[in-house]
Structures are given as structure tokens and as C-alpha cells.
Design a protein around this motif. Structure first.
Motif, PDB file in Angstrom:
ATOM      1  N   THR A  53     -74.803  44.671  11.769  1.00 22.07           N
ATOM      2  CA  THR A  53     -76.015  43.847  11.933  1.00 22.07           C
ATOM      3  C   THR A  53     -75.801  42.378  11.588  1.00 22.07           C
ATOM      4  O   THR A  53     -76.419  41.514  12.183  1.00 22.07           O
ATOM      5  N   HIS A  54     -74.953  42.091  10.587  1.00 20.12           N
ATOM      6  CA  HIS A  54     -74.676  40.694  10.220  1.00 20.12           C
ATOM      7  C   HIS A  54     -73.499  40.628   9.260  1.00 20.12           C
ATOM      8  O   HIS A  54     -72.990  41.657   8.817  1.00 20.12           O
ATOM      9  N   GLU A  55     -73.081  39.391   8.951  1.00 23.24           N
ATOM     10  CA  GLU A  55     -71.795  39.181   8.301  1.00 23.24           C
ATOM     11  C   GLU A  55     -71.814  39.273   6.779  1.00 23.24           C
ATOM     12  O   GLU A  55     -70.796  39.040   6.142  1.00 23.24           O
ATOM     13  N   TYR A  57     -71.617  40.645   2.893  1.00 27.63           N
ATOM     14  CA  TYR A  57     -70.667  41.610   2.326  1.00 27.63           C
ATOM     15  C   TYR A  57     -71.231  43.034   2.222  1.00 27.63           C
ATOM     16  O   TYR A  57     -70.496  44.012   2.229  1.00 27.63           O
ATOM     17  N   ASP A  58     -72.567  43.134   2.093  1.00 26.50           N
ATOM     18  CA  ASP A  58     -73.140  44.482   1.954  1.00 26.50           C
ATOM     19  C   ASP A  58     -73.373  45.155   3.314  1.00 26.50           C
ATOM     20  O   ASP A  58     -73.948  46.242   3.392  1.00 26.50           O
ATOM     21  N   HIS A  59     -72.909  44.489   4.393  1.00 32.42           N
ATOM     22  CA  HIS A  59     -73.062  45.044   5.748  1.00 32.42           C
ATOM     23  C   HIS A  59     -71.758  45.043   6.543  1.00 32.42           C
ATOM     24  O   HIS A  59     -71.575  45.868   7.420  1.00 32.42           O
ATOM     25  N   LEU A  60     -70.887  44.083   6.221  1.00 35.40           N
ATOM     26  CA  LEU A  60     -69.646  43.929   7.000  1.00 35.40           C
ATOM     27  C   LEU A  60     -68.426  44.009   6.092  1.00 35.40           C
ATOM     28  O   LEU A  60     -68.272  43.177   5.193  1.00 35.40           O
ATOM     29  N   ALA A 140     -81.847  46.689   9.767  1.00 39.03           N
ATOM     30  CA  ALA A 140     -80.907  45.975   8.884  1.00 39.03           C
ATOM     31  C   ALA A 140     -81.610  45.700   7.552  1.00 39.03           C
ATOM     32  O   ALA A 140     -82.245  46.598   7.015  1.00 39.03           O
ATOM     33  N   ASP A 141     -81.533  44.451   7.021  1.00 43.50           N
ATOM     34  CA  ASP A 141     -82.381  44.152   5.858  1.00 43.50           C
ATOM     35  C   ASP A 141     -83.375  43.058   6.212  1.00 43.50           C
ATOM     36  O   ASP A 141     -83.594  42.115   5.475  1.00 43.50           O
ATOM     37  N   SER A 142     -83.993  43.250   7.360  1.00 47.09           N
ATOM     38  CA  SER A 142     -84.969  42.285   7.863  1.00 47.09           C
ATOM     39  C   SER A 142     -86.249  42.279   7.044  1.00 47.09           C
ATOM     40  O   SER A 142     -86.687  43.310   6.544  1.00 47.09           O
ATOM     41  N   TYR A 190     -85.182  52.166   2.533  1.00 47.09           N
ATOM     42  CA  TYR A 190     -83.757  52.101   2.171  1.00 47.09           C
ATOM     43  C   TYR A 190     -83.416  50.684   1.732  1.00 47.09           C
ATOM     44  O   TYR A 190     -84.285  49.887   1.457  1.00 47.09           O
ATOM     45  N   HIS A 191     -82.110  50.365   1.638  1.00 48.62           N
ATOM     46  CA  HIS A 191     -81.639  49.070   1.149  1.00 48.62           C
ATOM     47  C   HIS A 191     -82.218  48.798  -0.243  1.00 48.62           C
ATOM     48  O   HIS A 191     -82.922  47.816  -0.489  1.00 48.62           O
ATOM     49  N   THR A 192     -81.892  49.680  -1.178  1.00 49.51           N
ATOM     50  CA  THR A 192     -82.367  49.581  -2.558  1.00 49.51           C
ATOM     51  C   THR A 192     -81.547  50.516  -3.425  1.00 49.51           C
ATOM     52  O   THR A 192     -80.955  51.472  -2.925  1.00 49.51           O
TER      53      THR A 192
HETATM   54 ZN   LIG Z   1     -78.179  43.609   2.903  1.00 46.29          ZN
END
Ligand SMILES: [Zn+2]
Length: 229
Positions: A53-55, A57-60, A140-142, A190-192
Motif C-alpha cells: 500500500t505504501h513505503e 516501514y510497517d508496510h514495506l 491500509a492505514d487510511s 486492525y492496525h493496532t
Molecule cells: Zn501503518
């Protein structure tokens, strides 16, 4: 963690595997991995596609993605900034850049990118439609944004993943706002790393959105969601 079983007809299986947006989705024919970090490559021996989804560190994690790709020969679909970062690690023919509004097919499974309201270069969210029409929205984390209402209306989501923490500005309330706008059959907080935040999200859903079920996932557990009637 490879899922041995196959989802029933008109259903998908999913696993949330880190405290961020790490989700594995299995349709009857394909296995898709989204934003893998904090996990071993051998957890995904049957990946058909990795979606980024994006660059941040917690995604890529380029090294991990390269390892998964090498072992499985899967395709990598990524936002433009992540594509740049992956260019030297992934064979050109296996790396596909995606921007909001674009769609890429993985066999009969559709992967469509939408806008993401998050302070990254060109982040995306993903609408995944299984071969039998189960609709998943990985946000993602939108943070919420107004167009989500229109997207929800059009897509009629079965599952929407809603960020409730960690990312800038996010909370159980912003996660709820994503659910309120998109009106899925099932909303997944999620994302927590806070079960309290997930419980708060569930509480607000129960009060404000009685037609949406809240599924609080446990890490590394398999859940099945069936297409709404
Ligand atoms: Zn994130």
C-alpha cells in the motif's frame, strides 16, 4: 501459517498476521498477501500476489518481499514509491505499479487501487474481488475521506479493514468513520496493538451501525467471510 483449507464457495478466508495492515486473503483460486512485515517468508509458500500500500516501514520490507517472490514466483503489485524501492529486488516482469483508479487481474481475482488518506508519497488502498464476487476493502492505514461513501455504495463490501491505531491521527473513532461511510457486512478493526481500541471500535459499531457485524481478529487465526445475500 499457510492455510491448508480452501474457502467454501462464495467465501474467502483471511488471516491478520501483524499489528499493522498485514493480511493474507485466500479465495478459492488465489492467495494474496498484503503489506507483509514482521513475519517470515516461509509463512507464505503459496502466495500468488503480494500487494503493497505504501513505503512506510510497517508496510514495506523489500528484503522480505524479495524472499517471498523468489520462493513462490508470485507477482508484486505496489504503489509508485514502493515500486521504486522494489525495482532492484524483483524481476521487472513480476513487478506491477498501481495507482488509484487502476485495476490489475490476478487470474480471475480483481485488485483495484483506490485513494488512501495517509501521509505517505502516493499510498493506495485495495479493493479485492474474488472470482465469486466476495468484496474486500483493505484500507491500509487510511484515515476516513468523503469519497468512501460513494465507493461503499458502489461496491457493497463484504469485509472492510479499518485502522484503529498507531498511524497518525487514527483512533477507534476514525476506524468507525471508515465503517460508517463504507457500510460493510463485516468490519474488522486492525492496525493496532491494543485490544481496548478494538473493543471500543466494536462498541461504537454496535451502537451506531447495527447492520454491520464487527469481527475482532486475533493474530494468525483463520476467519471465513461469506458473500452477502
Ligand atoms: Zn501503518
Amino acid at each position: 501459517m499457510p492455510i491448508e483449507k480452501t474457502p467454501e464457495e462464495n467465501a474467502i478466508l483471511f488471516v491478520w498476521f501483524n499489528h499493522y495492515a498485514g493480511v493474507l486473503i485466500k479465495t478459492p483460486s488465489k492467495t494474496l498477501i498484503i503489506d507483509p512485515v514482521d513475519i517470515r517468508a516461509r509463512s507464505f509458500p503459496d502466495a500468488d500476489a503480494v500487494l503493497i500500500t505504501h513505503e512506510h516501514y510497517d508496510h514495506l520490507d523489500p528484503r522480505l518481499i524479495a524472499e517471498i517472490q523468489k520462493a513462490t514466483k508470485c507477482v508484486i503489485i505496489a504503489d509508485p514509491a514502493s515500486t521504486q524501492r522494489l525495482k532492484h529486488a524483483i524481476p521487472t516482469e513480476k513487478l506491477q505499479q498501481i495507482r488509484p483508479g487502476e485495476e490489475i487481474k490476478v487470474g480471475e481475482v480483481s485488485v483495484k487501487a483506490e485513494k488512501c488518506n495517509h501521509p505517505a508519497a502516493e499510498p493506495v488502498t485495495y479493493i479485492i474481488t474474488s472470482e465469486d464476487g466476495v468484496k474486500i476493502f483493505h484500507t491500509a492505514d487510511s484515515l476516513p475521506y468523503p469519497e468512501l461513501a460513494e465507493i461503499g455504495e458502489k461496491e457493497k463490501f463484504d469485509v472492510v479493514f479499518c485502522t484503529v491505531g498507531i498511524a497518525p491521527g487514527t483512533s477507534p473513532d476514525t476506524g468507525f468513520e471508515i465503517a460508517r461511510l463504507t457500510k460493510p457486512q463485516v468490519a474488522v478493526p486492525y492496525h493496532t496493538n491494543s485490544t481496548d481500541y478494538q473493543q471500543q471500535f466494536a462498541q461504537i459499531i454496535k451502537q451506531e451501525l447495527p447492520r454491520t457485524a464487527c469481527l475482532i481478529p486475533e493474530l494468525n487465526k483463520i476467519y471465513q467471510v461469506t458473500k452477502r445475500k
